[in-house]
Design a protein around this motif. Structure first.
Motif, PDB file in Angstrom:
ATOM      1  N   SER A 151       0.391  -1.043  -0.686  1.00 12.17           N
ATOM      2  CA  SER A 151      -0.010  -0.053   0.253  1.00 12.17           C
ATOM      3  C   SER A 151       0.822   1.262   0.001  1.00 12.17           C
TER       4      SER A 151
ATOM      5  N   ALA B 167      -6.760   3.836  -1.195  1.00 13.11           N
ATOM      6  CA  ALA B 167      -7.536   4.944  -1.318  1.00 13.11           C
ATOM      7  C   ALA B 167      -8.300   5.519  -0.567  1.00 13.11           C
TER       8      ALA B 167
ATOM      9  N   ILE C  14      -6.162  -1.802  -0.741  1.00 16.57           N
ATOM     10  CA  ILE C  14      -7.354  -1.110  -1.776  1.00 16.57           C
ATOM     11  C   ILE C  14      -7.991   0.593  -0.971  1.00 16.57           C
TER      12      ILE C  14
ATOM     13  N   GLY D 186     -14.217   5.136  -1.206  1.00 21.81           N
ATOM     14  CA  GLY D 186     -13.684   5.421  -1.588  1.00 21.81           C
ATOM     15  C   GLY D 186     -13.007   5.363   0.020  1.00 21.81           C
TER      16      GLY D 186
ATOM     17  N   THR E 211     -10.087   4.181  -6.879  1.00 23.48           N
ATOM     18  CA  THR E 211     -10.192   3.228  -7.099  1.00 23.48           C
ATOM     19  C   THR E 211     -11.206   2.663  -6.123  1.00 23.48           C
TER      20      THR E 211
END
Length: 520
Positions: free
Chosen positions: A20, A205, A201, A329, A480
């Motif tokens: 990430s 995001a 994710i 997100g 995202t």
């Protein structure tokens, strides 16, 4: 209910941290090398996302709100969450922290500009009464729809129920992947690729949605300082503003949710309420009150129609679908934060606070700020719309303040409130990222502060590259939102199943509804 500790919630998830963090840094590096190409890629990806997922997002947010309200009014609204007999925070402190999650992104500049945008160009769903008295209600109602019940609901109702159940009732790590626990069982926490992807994710995001506003704030506050006091509108000033923001956020997050974040939230909500009262008194008082009532009625009357509108796709992509992607997100991380501060609350209290009380406060604030601008525009066409067209959102705020008594002091108040609002968002987001990486709702101080500093540094780099890079990364959160929206889909039915299960355990409907065997 006895809490079962099955999986460690103290160890940092190194693969998720590396991937990430690496993706976030990669975005900055790519922007440094070729910002235009990155911007074009994001635009193309957003267009595809809006085309194929826009309708799904509209239905997802609507379903999330309706199911949440259904649980709240049912007997399962009495179910107490978090494996705790009493709430940890007073109602005011709790709601104050909730309000500072979403309001930071739109509480000032969007409140001033979006109603005006819709006023000078009424949304395509309604008859065209642009720039007239008949166009006031549609303009405010559309703003209410974007920043109201559905937007708040997706940030902390059904997903929060699932997360609190997995963590506080079952003893599993407090991570975005916990939303998949009812679907996959405990294997989602054991070196699961799907689980790691869900966490990654979610972090990427919310990082995009946080770094963007930091840079955006730097530009907007610098504009305000230049407009009010003649401070040079330069990159150096922007960096100083961001540095002040980062210091405030770092101190807040270092002292923890129960001290720094709570104090900052309470202070900021208090300042905002004071600012709203002053504007209500010195501004067009009856216009604001009357239009809030009529616009809220118009909003409720047309809620289903607005939320399922499929006409002008270009308009939807620029407004409703964009906002829905943006809020989706943020969804997993905000649900984690609200889970942490909501222990001991019932489902009814949770849904009413997040999906009803907070939106109504937000809608009234939009009416105070945006409604004041609309009233000034009606009296003197162009006085607000021209600055908005020429100078953007910060110019609209300054223009509205110029039309009011005590305008200078109100403008200063807006700048202070904006700074603290965004600081509260940065500290809460940094906290939730730290929680995601450890699975513990009390992560170590260094990892909380690290993410504040990282967001600040990367935002400054993006701003130094080009102001357009700030917009690019902020818009990337919508891209995202595609996988994040798939992650949040199972909560629609899992939250209901969990409410029923906890209802049986707590004897809801069988006795006095008092939970049994909770942690004190």
């Amino acid at each position: 209910m006895r809490q079962e500790k099955k999986i460690s919630t103290n160890k940092t998830d190194t693969p998720v941290f590396i991937v990430s963090g690496g993706l976030i840094i990669l975005f900055v590096l790519l922007s440094l090398m070729d910002l235009d190409r990155v911007g074009n890629w994001i635009t193309a990806s957003f267009n595809v996302s809006a085309k194929y997922f826009g309708s799904y997002w509209q239905l997802l947010l609507l379903a999330n709100l309706l199911i949440g309200l259904g649980l709240a009014v049912s007997k399962y609204g009495k179910v107490r969450l978090g494996n705790k007999a009493k709430p940890e925070n007073s109602y005011y402190r709790w709601v104050a922290m909730i309000l500072c999650t979403l309001m930071a992104s739109g509480g000032v500049f969007w409140a001033a500009s979006e109603p005006m945008y819709h006023f000078i160009n009424n949304p395509p769903l309604f008859n065209d009464n642009s720039s007239s008295m008949a166009g006031v209600e549609p303009a405010l109602a559309q703003s209410f729809m974007h920043w109201g019940f559905m937007a708040w609901s997706i940030l902390g109702t059904l997903a929060t129920i699932v997360l609190m159940y997995a963590h506080y009732h079952k003893g599993f790590p407090l991570k975005p992947r916990a939303m998949l626990y009812p679907l996959f069982g405990e294997k989602i926490f054991r070196k699961s690729i799907v689980g790691s992807i869900a966490d990654i994710i979610s972090i990427v995001a919310v990082a995009a949605g946080t770094m963007g506003p930091i840079g955006f704030l730097g530009m907007q506050l610098t504009y305000g300082l230049h407009s009010l006091f003649g401070v040079p509108n330069t990159l150096f000033t922007n960096i100083i503003v961001i540095a002040v923001l980062v210091v405030i956020a770092a101190i807040s997050v270092a002292t923890g949710v129960d001290r720094g974040i709570q104090f900052l939230s309470r202070m900021n909500v208090g300042l905002t309420v004071f600012l709203a009262i002053v504007m209500l008194i010195v501004g067009p008082t009856m216009f604001i009150i009357n239009k809030f009532i009529s616009a809220e009625g118009f909003h409720l009357q047309n809620l289903l129609t607005m939320s399922t509108y499929q006409g002008d796709q270009a308009w939807l992509g620029a407004w409703t679908v964009f906002f829905w992607g943006w809020f989706l997100g943020y969804g997993p991380m905000m649900a984690i934060f609200i889970s942490r501060i909501s222990r001991g609350r019932t489902i009814r209290e949770l849904v009413l606070a997040v999906a009803v009380v907070a939106p109504l406060v937000s809608n009234f604030w939009f009416t105070v700020v945006g409604g004041s601008g609309i009233e000034a525009e009606l009296s003197n066409p162009g006085v607000i719309s021209d600055p908005l067209s020429n100078g953007g959102m910060p110019a609209a705020v300054m223009a509205i303040m110029d039309q009011m008594p005590l305008g200078l002091w109100l403008a200063i108040g807006f700048l202070i409130v904006t700074l603290v609002f965004v600081a509260t968002t940065v500290d809460s987001i940094s906290y939730t990222v730290a929680v995601t990486l450890t699975g513990n709702d009390r992560p170590k101080k260094w990892i909380r502060v690290f993410w504040v500093l990282l967001f600040g540094v990367l935002s400054t780099i993006l701003l130094a590259i080009d102001p357009g890079s700030v917009t690019a990364i902020q818009n990337s959160i919508v891209v995202t939102a595609v996988p994040v929206s798939l992650l949040m889909l199972p909560t629609l039915w899992d939250a209901v199943k969990i409410a029923r299960e906890l209802g049986k355990e707590q004897h809801i409907g069988l006795s006095n509804g008092k939970p049994v065997n909770e942690e004190e």
